[in-house]
Design a protein around this motif. Structure first.
Motif, PDB file in Angstrom:
ATOM      1  N   ILE A   1     -13.217  40.046 -76.219  1.00  0.00           N
ATOM      2  CA  ILE A   1     -12.240  39.124 -75.637  1.00  0.00           C
ATOM      3  C   ILE A   1     -11.536  39.781 -74.453  1.00  0.00           C
ATOM      4  O   ILE A   1     -11.360  39.170 -73.388  1.00  0.00           O
ATOM      5  N   ALA A   2     -11.156  41.050 -74.620  1.00  0.00           N
ATOM      6  CA  ALA A   2     -10.481  41.768 -73.533  1.00  0.00           C
ATOM      7  C   ALA A   2     -11.391  41.912 -72.317  1.00  0.00           C
ATOM      8  O   ALA A   2     -10.955  41.719 -71.171  1.00  0.00           O
ATOM      9  N   ASP A   3     -12.649  42.245 -72.552  1.00  0.00           N
ATOM     10  CA  ASP A   3     -13.566  42.483 -71.438  1.00  0.00           C
ATOM     11  C   ASP A   3     -13.883  41.200 -70.672  1.00  0.00           C
ATOM     12  O   ASP A   3     -13.924  41.194 -69.434  1.00  0.00           O
TER      13      ASP A   3
ATOM     14  N   ALA B   1     -10.927  40.225 -68.660  1.00  0.00           N
ATOM     15  CA  ALA B   1     -10.799  41.046 -67.452  1.00  0.00           C
ATOM     16  C   ALA B   1     -11.666  40.502 -66.321  1.00  0.00           C
ATOM     17  O   ALA B   1     -11.316  40.640 -65.140  1.00  0.00           O
ATOM     18  N   GLU B   2     -12.787  39.866 -66.670  1.00  0.00           N
ATOM     19  CA  GLU B   2     -13.649  39.260 -65.661  1.00  0.00           C
ATOM     20  C   GLU B   2     -13.036  37.981 -65.094  1.00  0.00           C
ATOM     21  O   GLU B   2     -13.468  37.490 -64.049  1.00  0.00           O
ATOM     22  N   HIS B   3     -12.059  37.441 -65.805  1.00  0.00           N
ATOM     23  CA  HIS B   3     -11.403  36.194 -65.390  1.00  0.00           C
ATOM     24  C   HIS B   3      -9.887  36.412 -65.377  1.00  0.00           C
ATOM     25  O   HIS B   3      -9.120  35.575 -65.860  1.00  0.00           O
ATOM     26  N   ALA B   4      -9.483  37.545 -64.811  1.00  0.00           N
ATOM     27  CA  ALA B   4      -8.073  37.939 -64.866  1.00  0.00           C
ATOM     28  C   ALA B   4      -7.167  37.019 -64.064  1.00  0.00           C
ATOM     29  O   ALA B   4      -5.943  37.078 -64.210  1.00  0.00           O
ATOM     30  N   ASP B   5      -7.753  36.159 -63.231  1.00  0.00           N
ATOM     31  CA  ASP B   5      -6.941  35.200 -62.490  1.00  0.00           C
ATOM     32  C   ASP B   5      -6.410  34.093 -63.373  1.00  0.00           C
ATOM     33  O   ASP B   5      -5.470  33.393 -63.000  1.00  0.00           O
ATOM     34  N   ILE B   6      -6.987  33.939 -64.591  1.00  0.00           N
ATOM     35  CA  ILE B   6      -6.631  32.775 -65.400  1.00  0.00           C
ATOM     36  C   ILE B   6      -6.433  33.096 -66.881  1.00  0.00           C
ATOM     37  O   ILE B   6      -5.757  32.347 -67.590  1.00  0.00           O
ATOM     38  N   LEU B   7      -7.008  34.200 -67.394  1.00  0.00           N
ATOM     39  CA  LEU B   7      -6.939  34.512 -68.818  1.00  0.00           C
ATOM     40  C   LEU B   7      -5.996  35.683 -69.102  1.00  0.00           C
ATOM     41  O   LEU B   7      -6.011  36.696 -68.402  1.00  0.00           O
ATOM     42  N   ILE B   8      -5.199  35.536 -70.159  1.00  0.00           N
ATOM     43  CA  ILE B   8      -4.276  36.568 -70.631  1.00  0.00           C
ATOM     44  C   ILE B   8      -4.666  36.878 -72.077  1.00  0.00           C
ATOM     45  O   ILE B   8      -4.418  36.072 -72.984  1.00  0.00           O
ATOM     46  N   PRO B   9      -5.312  38.013 -72.337  1.00  0.00           N
ATOM     47  CA  PRO B   9      -5.849  38.266 -73.677  1.00  0.00           C
ATOM     48  C   PRO B   9      -4.828  38.860 -74.646  1.00  0.00           C
ATOM     49  O   PRO B   9      -4.104  39.797 -74.319  1.00  0.00           O
ATOM     50  N   PHE B  10      -4.785  38.288 -75.858  1.00  0.00           N
ATOM     51  CA  PHE B  10      -4.048  38.854 -76.982  1.00  0.00           C
ATOM     52  C   PHE B  10      -5.058  39.369 -78.003  1.00  0.00           C
ATOM     53  O   PHE B  10      -6.154  38.822 -78.127  1.00  0.00           O
TER      54      PHE B  10
ATOM     55  N   LEU C   1      -6.222  49.144 -77.436  1.00  0.00           N
ATOM     56  CA  LEU C   1      -6.537  47.880 -76.780  1.00  0.00           C
ATOM     57  C   LEU C   1      -5.555  47.582 -75.647  1.00  0.00           C
ATOM     58  O   LEU C   1      -5.930  47.048 -74.595  1.00  0.00           O
ATOM     59  N   ILE C   2      -4.305  47.912 -75.852  1.00  0.00           N
ATOM     60  CA  ILE C   2      -3.292  47.691 -74.811  1.00  0.00           C
ATOM     61  C   ILE C   2      -3.483  48.678 -73.664  1.00  0.00           C
ATOM     62  O   ILE C   2      -3.512  48.299 -72.491  1.00  0.00           O
ATOM     63  N   GLU C   3      -3.624  49.946 -74.018  1.00  0.00           N
ATOM     64  CA  GLU C   3      -3.641  50.992 -72.996  1.00  0.00           C
ATOM     65  C   GLU C   3      -4.958  51.052 -72.223  1.00  0.00           C
ATOM     66  O   GLU C   3      -4.968  51.394 -71.034  1.00  0.00           O
ATOM     67  N   ASN C   4      -6.067  50.706 -72.906  1.00  0.00           N
ATOM     68  CA  ASN C   4      -7.383  50.898 -72.274  1.00  0.00           C
ATOM     69  C   ASN C   4      -8.128  49.611 -71.947  1.00  0.00           C
ATOM     70  O   ASN C   4      -9.064  49.632 -71.148  1.00  0.00           O
ATOM     71  N   ARG C   5      -7.741  48.482 -72.582  1.00  0.00           N
ATOM     72  CA  ARG C   5      -8.520  47.249 -72.395  1.00  0.00           C
ATOM     73  C   ARG C   5      -7.698  46.091 -71.838  1.00  0.00           C
ATOM     74  O   ARG C   5      -8.218  44.990 -71.705  1.00  0.00           O
ATOM     75  N   GLY C   6      -6.439  46.303 -71.551  1.00  0.00           N
ATOM     76  CA  GLY C   6      -5.647  45.256 -70.913  1.00  0.00           C
ATOM     77  C   GLY C   6      -5.150  44.162 -71.830  1.00  0.00           C
ATOM     78  O   GLY C   6      -4.772  43.081 -71.352  1.00  0.00           O
TER      79      GLY C   6
END
Length: 292
Positions: free
Chosen positions: A81-83, A86-95, A113-118
């Motif tokens: 989900i994080a990865d 990240a490919e759609h960081a203009d629109i997705l905010i991952p929890f 996950l917070i520190e390394n995967r956004g």
């Protein structure tokens, strides 16, 4: 993410299938939910969700629910989900979603996950995951969230998942009483807490906690706005106008349907943009990071 280019931020969007076709819940719960909601809803991939929300100029907070301990079902991958997000960081905010039963090991995973995967927050569903929010089993995860400044989103109120199954599929509704989050807000005063959904049958309890505790918000997902209790609408217009958030519960409820019904709701003109975007910018810490 260009916040100014967005019309809204949907803080409650479910990822229910991964790139390998694995779904987030056991089949019997999916079938029961379809009957409860009276529809067979589709399960789009995360990339499809990104495209759908991009067309609507709306950012989406996306997550799954880790029910490995409570239901014995393998969770979707937080890393995937994080990865993809990240490919759609203009629109997705991952929890992330991590079963509290995973203890300190789960907390270490969450930190990474917070520190390394956004990853930008964590989602809990106490009834599905089988824990009380004020039980110390979940506190290692909340300690990480508070330390690193990311919000914790908790399901509150009744759930359609398990409805109609013998014993409700073993799911205990009482674990999602929003009053349990009052203890969490006391023990973690710097943690941003989002109470998901109009909290039937505990709406007044949710309003009380959100009014009393400065870091507690309410998202309006899971219900069409035309069914909101009158006291929720009244508080959203007044005391809680800076603490109520747009959420759809997609794919069960689409943002199109939610927004169409919200447009007919008696919400003050100056409050409407706060609910649709402004309050989420604050709750999610988007402005604090210098996001456009």
């Amino acid at each position: 993410m260009d916040i100014a280019a967005l019309d809204a931020i949907d803080v409650h969007v479910h990822v229910e299938i991964d790139s390998h076709g694995h779904v987030s819940l056991p089949d019997r719960f999916i079938e029961a939910s379809s009957q409860y909601f009276g529809a067979d809803y589709e399960s789009p991939t995360l990339a499809e969700i990104a495209g759908y929300y991009r067309e609507r100029r709306t950012a989406a907070v996306v997550f799954t629910v880790d029910v490995e301990s409570g239901l014995g079902h393998t969770a979707l991958s937080n890393e995937e989900i994080a990865d993809v997000a990240a490919e759609h960081a203009d629109i997705l905010i991952p929890f992330a979603s991590i079963d509290p039963a995973k203890g300190r090991a789960g907390a270490r995973t969450f930190r990474k996950l917070i520190e390394n995967r956004g990853i930008r927050g964590i989602k809990f569903h106490p009834s599905l995951q089988g824990f009380a929010p004020n039980d110390h089993s979940v506190y290692p995860l909340l300690e990480v969230a508070q330390e690193l400044g990311v919000p914790a989103l908790f399901h509150t109120g009744q759930t359609g998942i398990g409805a109609g199954l013998p014993g409700g599929g073993g799911i205990r509704l009482s674990l999602s009483n929003p009053m349990l989050l009052d203890d969490v807000a006391v023990d973690f005063p710097d943690l941003t807490i989002i109470m998901a959904h109009p909290s039937f049958p505990w709406q007044d309890e949710a309003l009380s906690v959100a009014t009393h505790k400065p870091k507690v918000y309410i998202d309006l997902s899971g219900w069409s706005p035309k069914y909101f209790p009158p006291q929720l609408v009244r508080y959203a217009n007044t005391l809680l106008q800076d603490k109520v958030l747009f959420g759809s519960d997609y794919p069960i409820i689409t943002p199109d349907r939610w927004l169409a019904d919200f447009a007919k709701l008696d919400i003050k003109d100056h409050v409407r943009p706060k609910i649709l975007k402004g309050n989420a910018v604050k709750a999610l810490g988007l402005a604090e990071e210098g996001t456009k």
